[in-house]
Design a protein around this motif. Structure first.
Motif, short mmCIF file in Angstrom:
data_model
loop_
_atom_site.label_atom_id
_atom_site.label_comp_id
_atom_site.label_asym_id
_atom_site.label_seq_id
_atom_site.Cartn_x
_atom_site.Cartn_y
_atom_site.Cartn_z
N CYS A 1 0.83 -1.21 0.00
CA CYS A 1 0.00 0.00 0.00
C CYS A 1 0.86 1.26 0.00
O CYS A 1 0.52 2.24 -0.66
N LEU A 2 1.96 1.23 0.71
CA LEU A 2 2.87 2.38 0.71
C LEU A 2 3.51 2.56 -0.67
O LEU A 2 3.60 3.67 -1.18
N ILE A 3 3.92 1.46 -1.28
CA ILE A 3 4.50 1.54 -2.64
C ILE A 3 3.48 2.13 -3.61
O ILE A 3 3.78 3.06 -4.36
N LEU A 4 2.27 1.60 -3.59
CA LEU A 4 1.23 2.10 -4.49
C LEU A 4 0.96 3.58 -4.24
O LEU A 4 0.88 4.37 -5.20
N SER A 5 0.85 3.98 -2.98
CA SER A 5 0.59 5.39 -2.65
C SER A 5 1.67 6.30 -3.20
O SER A 5 1.39 7.35 -3.78
N GLU A 6 2.92 5.90 -3.03
CA GLU A 6 4.03 6.73 -3.50
C GLU A 6 4.05 6.83 -5.02
O GLU A 6 4.26 7.91 -5.58
N ALA B 1 12.95 11.90 -11.68
CA ALA B 1 14.06 12.52 -10.95
C ALA B 1 14.04 12.03 -9.51
O ALA B 1 13.02 12.12 -8.83
N ARG B 2 15.16 11.50 -9.09
CA ARG B 2 15.29 11.04 -7.70
C ARG B 2 16.34 11.91 -7.04
O ARG B 2 17.54 11.77 -7.32
N PRO B 3 15.92 12.82 -6.15
CA PRO B 3 16.88 13.72 -5.51
C PRO B 3 17.92 12.95 -4.70
O PRO B 3 17.67 11.84 -4.23
N ALA B 4 19.08 13.56 -4.56
CA ALA B 4 20.13 12.96 -3.73
C ALA B 4 19.63 12.82 -2.30
O ALA B 4 18.86 13.66 -1.83
N PRO B 5 20.06 11.76 -1.61
CA PRO B 5 19.62 11.58 -0.22
C PRO B 5 19.98 12.78 0.65
O PRO B 5 21.08 13.34 0.54
N ASP B 6 19.04 13.21 1.46
CA ASP B 6 19.25 14.34 2.36
C ASP B 6 18.27 14.20 3.51
O ASP B 6 17.05 14.31 3.31
N ARG C 1 10.82 12.00 -0.87
CA ARG C 1 11.39 10.72 -0.42
C ARG C 1 10.62 9.50 -0.94
O ARG C 1 10.90 8.38 -0.56
N GLY C 2 9.65 9.73 -1.79
CA GLY C 2 8.78 8.64 -2.26
C GLY C 2 9.54 7.50 -2.91
O GLY C 2 9.32 6.34 -2.59
N LEU C 3 10.44 7.82 -3.83
CA LEU C 3 11.19 6.75 -4.50
C LEU C 3 12.20 6.09 -3.56
O LEU C 3 12.55 4.92 -3.75
N ASP C 4 12.66 6.83 -2.54
CA ASP C 4 13.51 6.19 -1.53
C ASP C 4 12.72 5.11 -0.79
O ASP C 4 13.24 4.03 -0.52
N LEU C 5 11.46 5.42 -0.48
CA LEU C 5 10.61 4.43 0.19
C LEU C 5 10.34 3.23 -0.73
O LEU C 5 10.40 2.08 -0.29
N VAL C 6 10.05 3.51 -2.00
CA VAL C 6 9.81 2.43 -2.95
C VAL C 6 11.05 1.55 -3.04
O VAL C 6 10.97 0.32 -3.00
N ASP C 7 12.21 2.17 -3.13
CA ASP C 7 13.47 1.43 -3.22
C ASP C 7 13.69 0.56 -1.98
O ASP C 7 14.16 -0.57 -2.08
#
Length: 138
Positions: A52-57, A94-99, A106-112
């Motif tokens: 559900c978190l992946i889908l939401s993001e 676009a996936r921003p650098a970690p910060d 941070r959505g794609l960080d969560l998906v990853d």
């Protein structure tokens, strides 16, 4: 990610499903889709939270950064949940650098972190699909 429309003969219809959804491009749809997936997975006795978190993001990203209404495919087969969300924008993801001080983005960080694998496929001049695959457990 292109998912086949045919179910293999060995598929267990009580443990596998496919949803092809064409929701409107409104922010409220994220919660509606999340509840639909949660109820479907829980109905099968599966842990719904990571999916559900992946889908939401993925849907949120399509609404915020994409063009037009998203298309959503969710398919459970072989104990793995495949989620693909497409939109009409051919712009790269676009996936921003970690910060750690970032309050958004941070959505794609969560998906990853939650998916076994994920990626982006361009759909010619029609846009792109961002997909994720995750094992689901009881």
């Amino acid at each position: 990610m292109s998912l086949p429309l045919l179910r293999p003969p060995s598929a267990d219809p009580t443990r596998e499903f496919r949803l092809d959804l064409f929701p409107p491009a409104v922010p409220e749809i994220v919660g509606v889709l999340r509840r639909l997936l949660r109820d479907t997975l829980r109905g099968l006795g599966l842990d719904a939270d990571p999916a559900c978190l992946i889908l939401s993001e993925l849907v949120t990203n399509a609404l915020v950064h994409g063009v037009g209404a998203p298309a959503v495919v969710v398919e459970l087969r072989g104990g793995r949940l495949h989620i693909a969300v497409s939109d009409a924008s051919p712009a790269p993801v676009a996936r921003p650098a970690p910060d750690v001080s970032r309050t958004s983005g941070r959505g794609l960080d969560l998906v990853d972190a939650l998916a076994d694998e994920w990626g982006v496929e361009l759909i010619g001049s029609y846009g792109k699909a961002v997909w994720a695959i995750s094992a689901v457990s009881v």
